[in-house]
Design a protein around this motif. Structure first.
Motif, PDB file in Angstrom:
ATOM      1  N   THR A 158     -15.296   4.359   5.669  1.00  9.76           N
ATOM      2  CA  THR A 158     -14.124   4.313   6.544  1.00  9.76           C
ATOM      3  C   THR A 158     -14.436   3.447   7.758  1.00  9.76           C
ATOM      4  O   THR A 158     -15.536   3.502   8.310  1.00  9.76           O
ATOM      5  CB  THR A 158     -13.724   5.723   6.996  1.00  9.76           C
ATOM      6  N   LEU A 182      -5.474   5.418   0.310  1.00 11.89           N
ATOM      7  CA  LEU A 182      -6.762   6.069   0.542  1.00 11.89           C
ATOM      8  C   LEU A 182      -7.918   5.190   0.078  1.00 11.89           C
ATOM      9  O   LEU A 182      -8.982   5.167   0.710  1.00 11.89           O
ATOM     10  CB  LEU A 182      -6.798   7.425  -0.187  1.00 11.89           C
ATOM     11  N   ALA A 187     -11.112   6.182   2.245  1.00 13.76           N
ATOM     12  CA  ALA A 187     -11.077   7.649   2.280  1.00 13.76           C
ATOM     13  C   ALA A 187     -11.058   8.276   0.897  1.00 13.76           C
ATOM     14  O   ALA A 187     -11.121   9.498   0.780  1.00 13.76           O
ATOM     15  CB  ALA A 187      -9.844   8.120   3.069  1.00 13.76           C
ATOM     16  N   HIS A 188     -10.967   7.444  -0.160  1.00  8.38           N
ATOM     17  CA  HIS A 188     -10.879   8.028  -1.499  1.00  8.38           C
ATOM     18  C   HIS A 188     -12.220   8.561  -1.984  1.00  8.38           C
ATOM     19  O   HIS A 188     -12.271   9.365  -2.928  1.00  8.38           O
ATOM     20  CB  HIS A 188     -10.335   6.992  -2.493  1.00  8.38           C
ATOM     21  N   VAL A 220      -4.285  14.867   6.216  1.00  9.02           N
ATOM     22  CA  VAL A 220      -3.337  13.845   6.657  1.00  9.02           C
ATOM     23  C   VAL A 220      -2.377  14.494   7.652  1.00  9.02           C
ATOM     24  O   VAL A 220      -1.683  15.457   7.316  1.00  9.02           O
ATOM     25  CB  VAL A 220      -2.575  13.242   5.466  1.00  9.02           C
ATOM     26  N   PHE A 232       1.421  12.840  -0.981  1.00  9.12           N
ATOM     27  CA  PHE A 232       0.020  13.261  -0.885  1.00  9.12           C
ATOM     28  C   PHE A 232      -0.232  14.658  -1.437  1.00  9.12           C
ATOM     29  O   PHE A 232      -1.390  15.036  -1.577  1.00  9.12           O
ATOM     30  CB  PHE A 232      -0.425  13.235   0.590  1.00  9.12           C
ATOM     31  N   VAL A 238      -6.551  16.917  -0.795  1.00  8.65           N
ATOM     32  CA  VAL A 238      -5.831  16.371   0.346  1.00  8.65           C
ATOM     33  C   VAL A 238      -4.828  17.404   0.848  1.00  8.65           C
ATOM     34  O   VAL A 238      -4.074  17.980   0.072  1.00  8.65           O
ATOM     35  CB  VAL A 238      -5.117  15.055  -0.017  1.00  8.65           C
ATOM     36  N   VAL A 262      -6.890  11.968   8.826  1.00  7.00           N
ATOM     37  CA  VAL A 262      -6.207  10.675   8.784  1.00  7.00           C
ATOM     38  C   VAL A 262      -4.902  10.855   9.537  1.00  7.00           C
ATOM     39  O   VAL A 262      -4.031  11.625   9.114  1.00  7.00           O
ATOM     40  CB  VAL A 262      -5.957  10.206   7.344  1.00  7.00           C
TER      41      VAL A 262
END
Length: 384
Positions: A158, A182, A187-188, A220, A232, A238, A262
């Protein structure tokens, strides 16, 4: 649960006056936003843990045993005089069960000790200010990269922490676009960690519609839901949260600080209005009519070594002493008149007076003894 700290690229910064806003394509935009004041709040793991434990109690369901469990048979005590205990015993005959103890928690088939009831105090009250303190600490910890990594999140790729994306992401309605976002912002990798951690639950929870467990992924945080929740919500690990109603249970799951967050730009910019800054009060949160103020740091600079070694402090402290003073032998005041005089200046006077009184007493006793001897001799002479 804590992961080993992996070296973070030099571009990652845990604290900075401005934060770059990344677009929906993952590229750094030309705009940036100022770091909200809540990220300067003190990080208090003790407050966060206490609030998390109390809040977790509010989702418990009451349970208890059947009030008739262990008491479904007719039993009565045999009383005294039969050389057996006075526990209630099953009545009747012709079977092994007759005469056996019943009802008591020490008996086979009896009730438990202190049977559980549904009117137990299940929930806990938490002060509003304390919950806000914990939320501020959790938000501040989410901007510290070492804490985020120590919690186990994969944020090596990131670009920044905290991570802010453009407000247009709030209108994303497709999961594929959310996954692509993402991946582009790095961020994935945290989602992949969640997928790999999915495993069977240990215990009877497997039978109670909670068969699998998995780690937590990115959180998020948005301002307006224009489709972002649908985009999402189906990605493993998530979670989504609205910035007006942030919960410590999401910001610090299990009481562990450092959740990977995020933020959308609109939600990030709204934090100053919600929690205020170190110099200004909140414009949206109040307590009994008084605007809420975020917790303040007790020290502006917590680097004690830098404070002690600063020129301002070193210029006024005494110079370090060299060598050691000679160690004098401690004298016994009961044996040393000089040492006693230091402790009690009147000791010499008292001792002199006591000596004179003792000498006077001895002289008087000597005179009395002489008079007695003379009288006895005279008495003997008169009788003879």
């Amino acid at each position: 649960r804590a992961a080993s700290l992996v070296p973070v690229p030099s571009r990652t910064m845990a604290s900075r006056p401005t934060v770059t806003v990344y677009g929906a394509d993952g590229a750094a935009g030309s705009s940036s936003v100022a770091l909200p004041g809540v990220f300067l709040a003190p990080v208090r793991p003790d407050v966060v843990h206490q609030v998390t434990v109390a809040l977790s109690k509010n989702k418990r369901q009451p349970y208890s045993v059947n009030k008739y469990a262990g008491k479904s048979c007719a039993a009565s005590s045999w009383g005294t005089g039969r050389a057996v205990s006075r526990i209630p015993r099953v009545q009747g005959g012709g079977t092994h069960r007759s005469g056996q103890g019943a009802y008591g928690n020490m008996c086979r088939g009896g009730r438990m000790f202190a049977p559980t009831k549904t009117w137990r105090k299940w929930h806990a009250k938490i002060n509003v200010t304390q919950k806000r303190y914990a939320a501020c600490s959790a938000i501040a910890a989410s901007g510290v990269t070492p804490l985020v990594m120590a919690r186990g999140h994969r944020v090596e790729d990131t670009p920044e922490c905290p991570l802010v994306v453009d407000a247009s992401v709030e209108s994303t309605a497709k999961t594929q676009k959310a996954v692509d976002l993402l991946r582009k912002i790095g961020a994935h990798a945290d989602v992949d960690k969640v997928v790999a951690s999915r495993t069977m639950r240990a215990g009877k929870g497997k039978m109670r519609n909670r068969r699998f467990v998995q780690r937590r992924g990115p959180l998020v945080i948005y301002d307006k839901d224009e489709g972002i929740s649908r985009a999402f919500r189906n990605i493993p690990g998530v979670e989504l949260a609205q910035v007006d109603s942030l919960s410590v249970l999401q910001l610090a799951p299990g009481g562990h600080l450092g959740r990977f967050c995020v933020w959308t730009q609109s939600a990030f910019e709204k934090l100053d209005a919600l929690y205020g800054t170190p110099t200004e009060a909140s414009s949206e949160k109040t307590r009994h009519g008084t605007p809420y103020r975020m917790p303040q740091l007790q020290m502006a600079n917590a680097d004690l070594s830098r404070l002690i070694n600063s020129d301002e402090v070193q210029s006024v402290v005494n110079a370090p002493k060299e060598g050691t003073a000679p160690k004098a032998r401690k004298a016994n005041p009961l044996k040393s008149a000089k040492a006693m005089d230091v402790l009690n200046p009147a000791a010499a006077t008292f001792k002199k007076a006591a000596t004179e009184a003792q000498a006077t007493k001895k002289a008087k006793a000597k005179r009395v003894n002489a008079m007695k001897s003379t009288f006895y001799k005279q008495l003997i002479a008169d009788e003879s």
